[in-house]
Write a protein that holds these residues in place. Structure first.
Motif, mmCIF file in Angstrom:
data_model
loop_
_atom_site.group_PDB
_atom_site.id
_atom_site.type_symbol
_atom_site.label_atom_id
_atom_site.label_comp_id
_atom_site.label_asym_id
_atom_site.label_seq_id
_atom_site.Cartn_x
_atom_site.Cartn_y
_atom_site.Cartn_z
ATOM 1 N N UNK A 40 43.135 46.951 44.602
ATOM 2 C CA UNK A 40 43.784 46.479 45.831
ATOM 3 C C UNK A 40 43.161 45.131 46.179
ATOM 4 N N UNK A 41 43.986 44.099 46.237
ATOM 5 C CA UNK A 41 43.514 42.740 46.547
ATOM 6 C C UNK A 41 42.315 42.342 45.692
ATOM 7 N N UNK A 42 42.406 42.523 44.404
ATOM 8 C CA UNK A 42 41.399 42.196 43.397
ATOM 9 C C UNK A 42 40.133 43.056 43.478
ATOM 10 N N UNK A 43 40.097 44.051 44.366
ATOM 11 C CA UNK A 43 38.947 44.945 44.463
ATOM 12 C C UNK A 43 39.244 46.193 43.628
ATOM 13 N N UNK A 44 38.402 46.457 42.638
ATOM 14 C CA UNK A 44 38.563 47.650 41.805
ATOM 15 C C UNK A 44 38.050 48.863 42.577
#
Length: 155
Positions: free
Chosen positions: A125-129
């Protein structure tokens, strides 16, 4: 930003996994009673969703009418189908977040009589793994099927 992503992730999982392709009816607290663990509080606007203070874990309960299902009547093929359906519904629900099921198991237990589905998953989500672990307990009464799902996020 990371805490917003975690909050979004936990709320996403609260609604994706427990559905497992069933049309749910919410009857809390008339159909069951539940006391959340210490540190969990109701999520505003939700009648059967509790989250911890950091929004990295939640508990969700969904209740539907039982159409005569008894866990002792479930065959290995039925359990495998429920496991596979749960994985598919989850994967479809988080497809836009590159979601995938890393592992999933399903089994019945004798005491109490229930079905337990354990799943680990990952998505972005939004480049957060995000990695998560879910355990869903499916309890059967004569009138209701109760899905209790616990979700924990980890970095």
């Amino acid at each position: 930003m990371k805490s917003i992503c975690k909050t979004a992730a936990i709320l996403l999982l609260a609604f994706v996994l427990p559905v497992t392709a069933f049309a749910a009816e919410d009857c809390y607290p008339a159909c069951y009673t539940f006391t959340p663990p210490e540190g969990f509080a109701p999520v505003e606007g939700e009648t059967a969703l509790w989250a911890n203070e950091t929004k990295t874990a939640n508990i969700n309960i969904i209740v539907e009418a039982n159409n005569g299902v008894n866990p002792y009547d479930l065959t290995e093929a039925d359990i495998a189908e429920l496991r596979d359906t749960t994985a598919k519904v989850f994967t479809d629900g988080v497809a836009q977040f590159q979601g995938k099921v890393d592992s999933i198991t399903a089994e019945t237990t004798a005491r109490p009589e229930m079905l337990r589905i354990k799943m680990t998953s990952s998505y972005v989500i939004d480049t957060v793994a995000i990695k998560s672990q879910q355990v869903q307990y499916v309890f059967f009464t004569k009138a209701h099927t109760i899905y209790l799902t616990g979700t924990v996020l980890s970095d």
